[in-house]
Design a protein around this motif. Structure first.
Motif, mmCIF file in Angstrom:
data_model
loop_
_atom_site.group_PDB
_atom_site.id
_atom_site.type_symbol
_atom_site.label_atom_id
_atom_site.label_comp_id
_atom_site.label_asym_id
_atom_site.label_seq_id
_atom_site.Cartn_x
_atom_site.Cartn_y
_atom_site.Cartn_z
ATOM 1 N N GLN A 342 0.826 -1.205 0.000
ATOM 2 C CA GLN A 342 0.000 0.000 0.000
ATOM 3 C C GLN A 342 0.866 1.263 0.000
ATOM 4 O OE1 GLN A 342 -2.410 -1.065 3.428
ATOM 5 N NE2 GLN A 342 -1.396 0.472 4.702
ATOM 6 N N ASN A 343 2.097 1.097 -0.434
ATOM 7 C CA ASN A 343 3.040 2.185 -0.613
ATOM 8 C C ASN A 343 2.546 3.102 -1.736
ATOM 9 O OD1 ASN A 343 5.244 3.813 -1.067
ATOM 10 N ND2 ASN A 343 6.704 2.141 -1.333
ATOM 11 N N SER A 344 2.210 4.338 -1.409
ATOM 12 C CA SER A 344 1.690 5.258 -2.418
ATOM 13 C C SER A 344 2.717 5.578 -3.494
ATOM 14 C CB SER A 344 1.232 6.559 -1.748
ATOM 15 O OG SER A 344 0.200 6.314 -0.820
ATOM 16 N N ALA A 345 4.012 5.417 -3.160
ATOM 17 C CA ALA A 345 5.055 5.686 -4.162
ATOM 18 C C ALA A 345 4.970 4.735 -5.340
ATOM 19 C CB ALA A 345 6.427 5.594 -3.500
ATOM 20 N N LEU A 346 4.314 3.591 -5.167
ATOM 21 C CA LEU A 346 4.184 2.630 -6.261
ATOM 22 C C LEU A 346 3.123 3.040 -7.278
ATOM 23 C CD1 LEU A 346 4.286 -0.773 -4.303
ATOM 24 C CD2 LEU A 346 6.166 0.337 -5.545
ATOM 25 N N MET A 347 2.185 3.890 -6.878
ATOM 26 C CA MET A 347 1.024 4.164 -7.729
ATOM 27 C C MET A 347 1.401 4.709 -9.103
ATOM 28 S SD MET A 347 -1.763 5.522 -4.932
ATOM 29 C CE MET A 347 -3.148 5.282 -6.027
ATOM 30 N N PRO A 348 2.292 5.714 -9.201
ATOM 31 C CA PRO A 348 2.640 6.180 -10.555
ATOM 32 C C PRO A 348 3.472 5.174 -11.351
ATOM 33 C CG PRO A 348 3.933 7.339 -8.894
ATOM 34 C CD PRO A 348 2.902 6.550 -8.157
ATOM 35 N N LEU A 349 4.019 4.156 -10.678
ATOM 36 C CA LEU A 349 4.853 3.175 -11.353
ATOM 37 C C LEU A 349 4.076 1.957 -11.842
ATOM 38 C CD1 LEU A 349 7.790 3.145 -8.759
ATOM 39 C CD2 LEU A 349 7.612 4.536 -10.826
ATOM 40 N N LEU A 350 2.831 1.784 -11.375
ATOM 41 C CA LEU A 350 2.110 0.547 -11.665
ATOM 42 C C LEU A 350 1.844 0.297 -13.145
ATOM 43 C CD1 LEU A 350 -0.458 0.269 -8.713
ATOM 44 C CD2 LEU A 350 1.671 -0.985 -9.061
ATOM 45 N N PRO A 351 1.492 1.312 -13.954
ATOM 46 C CA PRO A 351 1.288 0.989 -15.386
ATOM 47 C C PRO A 351 2.523 0.366 -16.030
ATOM 48 C CG PRO A 351 0.371 3.136 -14.854
ATOM 49 C CD PRO A 351 1.150 2.703 -13.645
ATOM 50 N N ARG A 352 3.713 0.929 -15.738
ATOM 51 C CA ARG A 352 4.942 0.380 -16.310
ATOM 52 C C ARG A 352 5.243 -1.007 -15.743
ATOM 53 N NH1 ARG A 352 10.665 3.308 -15.228
ATOM 54 N NH2 ARG A 352 10.058 2.678 -13.120
ATOM 55 N N LEU A 353 5.043 -1.179 -14.430
ATOM 56 C CA LEU A 353 5.289 -2.472 -13.806
ATOM 57 C C LEU A 353 4.330 -3.539 -14.331
ATOM 58 C CD1 LEU A 353 5.922 -1.287 -10.135
ATOM 59 C CD2 LEU A 353 7.608 -2.345 -11.667
ATOM 60 N N CYS A 354 3.096 -3.143 -14.598
ATOM 61 C CA CYS A 354 2.109 -4.102 -15.116
ATOM 62 C C CYS A 354 2.531 -4.607 -16.498
ATOM 63 C CB CYS A 354 0.730 -3.446 -15.187
ATOM 64 S SG CYS A 354 -0.612 -4.579 -15.568
ATOM 65 N N ARG A 355 3.015 -3.708 -17.327
ATOM 66 C CA ARG A 355 3.488 -4.139 -18.654
ATOM 67 C C ARG A 355 4.730 -5.015 -18.531
ATOM 68 N NH1 ARG A 355 1.890 1.282 -19.837
ATOM 69 N NH2 ARG A 355 4.012 2.024 -19.409
ATOM 70 N N HIS A 356 5.601 -4.673 -17.578
ATOM 71 C CA HIS A 356 6.852 -5.418 -17.422
ATOM 72 C C HIS A 356 6.609 -6.816 -16.842
ATOM 73 C CE1 HIS A 356 11.139 -6.058 -16.634
ATOM 74 N NE2 HIS A 356 10.807 -6.457 -15.401
ATOM 75 N N ILE A 357 5.736 -6.914 -15.838
ATOM 76 C CA ILE A 357 5.560 -8.181 -15.121
ATOM 77 C C ILE A 357 4.496 -9.054 -15.775
ATOM 78 C CG2 ILE A 357 4.882 -9.202 -12.905
ATOM 79 C CD1 ILE A 357 5.953 -6.679 -11.533
ATOM 80 N N LEU A 358 3.362 -8.464 -16.135
ATOM 81 C CA LEU A 358 2.229 -9.241 -16.646
ATOM 82 C C LEU A 358 2.070 -9.147 -18.155
ATOM 83 C CD1 LEU A 358 -0.488 -8.330 -13.959
ATOM 84 C CD2 LEU A 358 0.994 -10.332 -14.036
#
Length: 859
Positions: A342-358
């Protein structure tokens, strides 16, 4: 690109109905859940609007709203708003109008929630495992290592099934474009699912015909999946694992939910002190010994869970819990360290992480966010500070959000300085205007800002999303945020089905193998302690009420005759049972004693008065909320309402008498629930043992004050009245009042449930059946003492004790009996209840003339 498009509108929306026609949406570019920009009713609200009109209009809806709020009060649904004068007793706020969501729209939201939960779980697995995302530059080190939710002792800790995030929740908001966005992720110990379930139960009972016609998807499937998941995680005993729900305790804001879910799912509610770690395994401490725990459903923050390896000042956790999890002997849900997700710092990174991981696009976007720990994010934040919301990047409870458009130039400059000093600690978000939803207030529908907390639970290969959630509404139309701690309310969330709704039950299917049982010793000492004192406080309140009523009756009937010897006897009784301090002057006339009685009945600050006794009763009951039936809790709530609605202290005796009669009736109902609706297990024994000990002590004090005196004849009628034994006495002896006959009835008659003999017979039976070492051949010290007291009373001769010089002999006998009862109470406390850091074992709540002991506590 997100697939979370705004909901489509019907080509021909239904016309507004009578109740809806007067509703005024805010407009000005905002999104309203009920009507569109032209004021037309959104299509998926049509059935609800039609059904509401069929109820009969505004008056009937108001009546249903009152009924819903009454159900909430009767069920004891509370939410602790810190700083609210009502504290633990603040009723949960539920609007009579549900939040309605179309089924097709919700299916898209659910897909986005499931994907997001899966993504965060994989990020957790990497951060606590190989940390490839850090090595590849996909995650900034400061976003992980600077976050207090990253628990270094949990690095490389293996978890059952490799999954850390079993429960996930997201706070969703809808902006002016109608698109759902995530405002915050909840991954540590997400709360609210229990309140969503209670909202559904209450609203389906307040609006049964409306609920039926709207074809609302059921919530039971989510909780069935929850139970299956927890069973599957058990490292052993998978056919019948021991699952406990770990709560911080009754002072937590959502303690009701913890107790409610434990009851609903059939789990034992425990606090940290109820568990212990031995040989790297977790055990539940009960009166019958230690029992292994397989799964812990945690409602405690990560770092408070283990004072040995995490936060050493925590008194809420279990020492050694991390090592037990590391050894694979217990499953913890969610896994320790999941708060990092629930780290808010992850929120702007999630679109890129979603493409990278999933290798997928993120289906459910976040509210536009910028982490200041990133140079670009800080630059954008400082350049638009006056139009953004600045939040702590590392989660709730670490500072309040700051709204840039509400700050002065000086405040903006100070905030900018803080951000530059510690950029990684701040997150900036777009100041989105929350959508509004209709709320029934002041006899009409009014718009309020809303946010929706949605829930997901891991299954064997995916995540199941609750078809609904907890809709939260702002307390005031002008508030830019939605918060329960700021006095906000809630709504039930109705996700509409396309056809008839399938019935789902949490009960095992017929024919499933079951092991028959006839009892349980799974009773933690903390629970036994609270049940013991619930019995004592309930009896103490009833004894106090009966004593006050007897005095008020005499004052109200004929104040002039209430003088001399009878006044002295009542004063001695009040002093003996602790309702009048030893150093307090005795009332000199009827008007003074009337004032004293009204003070005992009304004064909140008086430690021995009726309000204090009922408050203690409520707190003891609240601490074992999961052990009490709904009917029992309704009686407790009725006592609370009597206390809240009692007349002012200046009220005369007639109103005081009516209040006392109602209190006695409710307290008798509470006693009846204990006797007729409670299974005869260890819990019932401690509950009834507390009641019997308290009644025995009170009766001994009553006899000592009114009968063991030189001129006892004047107090006989008062004594029978307080002991509720006048009818029995007169059926035996007509109107002839004799000390020996009264003494026999109240001291040695085992057929009288108000007598000392009856109490001691019950006490001995309870003590003899309390858990004990199986190989012990001799009676315990408590059994010996209970037997000795009971035997001395059985051998007592009422005629001899009531002889010509009976005052001294009876006084000595009763004093010795009272002292032995205190010793017995202390012995039971030491043997079964004394492991608590703060025990009521020392609370006698009385100002006694006996020496201080472990049973003489002041709160």
């Amino acid at each position: 690109m997100s697939v979370m498009a705004r909901p489509e509108l019907s080509a021909s929306p239904p016309p507004p109905t009578t109740l809806i026609a007067a509703y005024q949406a805010p407009g000005m570019g905002g999104w309203d859940e009920l009507v569109d920009a032209d004021g037309a009713l959104r299509s998926h609200w049509g059935t609800l609007a039609t059904q509401l009109d069929r109820l009969g209009g505004a008056n009937e809806l108001a009546r249903r709203g009152d009924h819903a709020q009454r159900l909430i009060r009767e069920n004891g649904v509370t939410y602790n708003v810190y700083g609210d004068p009502r504290g633990l007793d603040r009723p949960w706020q539920l609007d009579i109008l549900p939040q309605v969501i179309a089924g097709a729209e919700w299916d898209k939201v659910a897909a986005g929630l499931a994907q997001r939960a899966h993504l965060l779980d994989l990020i957790l697995a990497d951060c606590y495992g190989p940390q490839r995302l850090l090595h590849d530059g996909m995650l900034p080190p400061a976003a992980v290592f600077a976050h207090p939710g990253f628990l270094r002792p949990c690095h490389e800790l293996q978890v059952p099934g490799g999954r850390r995030l079993h429960f996930y929740a997201a706070d969703l908001v809808r902006g002016g474009d109608g698109q759902w966005r995530v405002l915050a992720d909840r991954a540590q110990a997400p709360s609210g699912a229990g309140y969503a379930l209670e909202n559904r139960i209450v609203l389906s009972r307040a609006l049964p015909e409306v609920y039926r016609e709207c074809q609302v998807r059921r919530l039971a499937s989510f909780f069935a999946a929850t139970r299956d998941t927890l069973i599957r995680l058990a490292p052993r005993h998978r056919d019948n694992p021991r699952i406990v729900l770990l709560t911080p305790g009754p002072y937590n804001e959502s303690y009701f939910e913890h107790a409610y879910l434990a009851r609903y799912l059939g789990y034992t509610l425990v606090e940290g002190g109820d568990l212990t770690v031995r040989d790297d395994s977790v055990f539940l401490k009960t009166l019958g010994g230690l029992h292994p725990v397989d799964v812990i459903l945690r409602r405690l923050d990560d770092d408070f869970s283990d004072p040995l390896e995490l936060r050493n000042e925590s008194t809420l956790g279990v020492a050694g819990l991390v090592q037990a999890a590391r050894s694979g002997n217990v499953a913890i849900v969610n896994a320790l360290g999941s708060g990092l997700a629930q780290n808010s710092a992850l929120m702007p990174l999630l679109p890129r992480l979603c493409r990278h991981i999933l290798s997928e696009e993120l289906l459910l976007p976040s509210v536009e966010s910028m982490w200041c720990g990133d140079a670009e994010g800080m630059s954008r934040t400082l350049g638009h500070l006056d139009s953004l919301v600045i939040k702590p990047a590392f989660g709730p409870g670490r500072g309040e959000p700051r709204f840039g458009n509400q700050l002065s130039e000086a405040e903006l400059a100070e905030l900018a300085t803080r951000i530059r000093a510690r950029p990684f600690a701040y997150l900036a978000q777009e100041q989105i205007r929350f959508s509004t939803t209709p709320v029934w207030s002041g006899g009409a529908l009014q718009p309020r800002s809303m946010a929706l907390r949605a829930f997901a639970v891991a299954t064997s290969d995916a995540y199941a999303v609750m078809p609904g959630g907890l809709t939260r509404i702002s307390a005031d139309p002008a508030l830019p945020m939605v918060s329960m701690q700021r006095g906000g309310g809630s709504k039930d969330t109705w996700v509409l089905a396309d056809g008839p709704v399938e019935h789902i039950s949490l009960l095992r299917p017929v024919g499933a193998a079951v092991e028959l049982r006839r009892g349980s010793i799974d009773l933690p000492s903390r629970v036994a302690d609270n049940l013991f004192w619930l019995g004592r406080y309930a009896e103490r309140a009833e004894d106090c009420a009966r004593l006050l009523r007897a005095a008020v009756l005499r004052l109200a009937d004929d104040p002039g005759s209430f003088a001399g010897r009878e006044l002295a006897g009542l004063t001695a009784t009040l002093r003996r049972v602790g309702l009048l301090a030893a150093d307090e002057p005795s009332p000199a006339n009827p008007s003074e004693i009337e004032e004293q009685l009204l003070t005992l009945l009304h004064d909140e600050e008086l430690d021995c008065g009726m309000p204090a006794n009922l408050h203690r009763l409520h707190h003891a009951a609240f601490a074992v909320r999961d052990r009490l039936s709904n009917d029992t809790w309704r009686v407790v709530n009725r006592l609370d309402r009597e206390l809240e609605s009692r007349p002012p202290m200046a009220t005369r005796l007639g109103d005081a008498l009516s209040l006392l009669n109602r209190l006695i009736a409710n307290l008798a109902a509470l006693a009846g629930m204990g006797m007729e609706n409670t299974t005869r297990g260890p819990g019932w024994r401690f509950l009834d043992l507390g009641r019997r000990l308290e009644r025995a002590m009170f009766t001994a004090d009553l006899l000592r004050a009114l009968l063991a005196v030189e001129d006892s004849d004047s107090g006989l009628d008062l004594l029978l009245d307080i002991a509720d034994s006048g009818l029995t006495y007169r059926s035996r002896y007509l109107t002839n009042l004799q000390p020996a006959a009264v003494l026999d009835l109240l001291l040695t008659d085992v057929t009288n449930p108000r007598s000392l003999a009856f109490q001691l017979q019950s006490i001995f039976d309870h003590v003899a059946h309390l858990p004990r070492e199986l190989d012990r051949a001799l009676p315990s010290p408590e059994e010996r003492l209970a037997l000795a007291i009971d035997t001395s009373l059985r051998l007592a001769d009422p005629l001899e004790l009531a002889g010509t010089d009976h005052g001294n002999r009876l006084a000595e006998f009763l004093d010795r009996l009272s002292e032995d009862l205190v010793l017995l109470s202390d012995g039971i406390t030491r043997t079964y209840l004394s492991h608590l850091v703060s025990s009521r074992a020392s609370d006698n709540g009385r100002i006694r003339e006996t020496p201080d002991s472990a049973s003489a506590k002041a709160d």
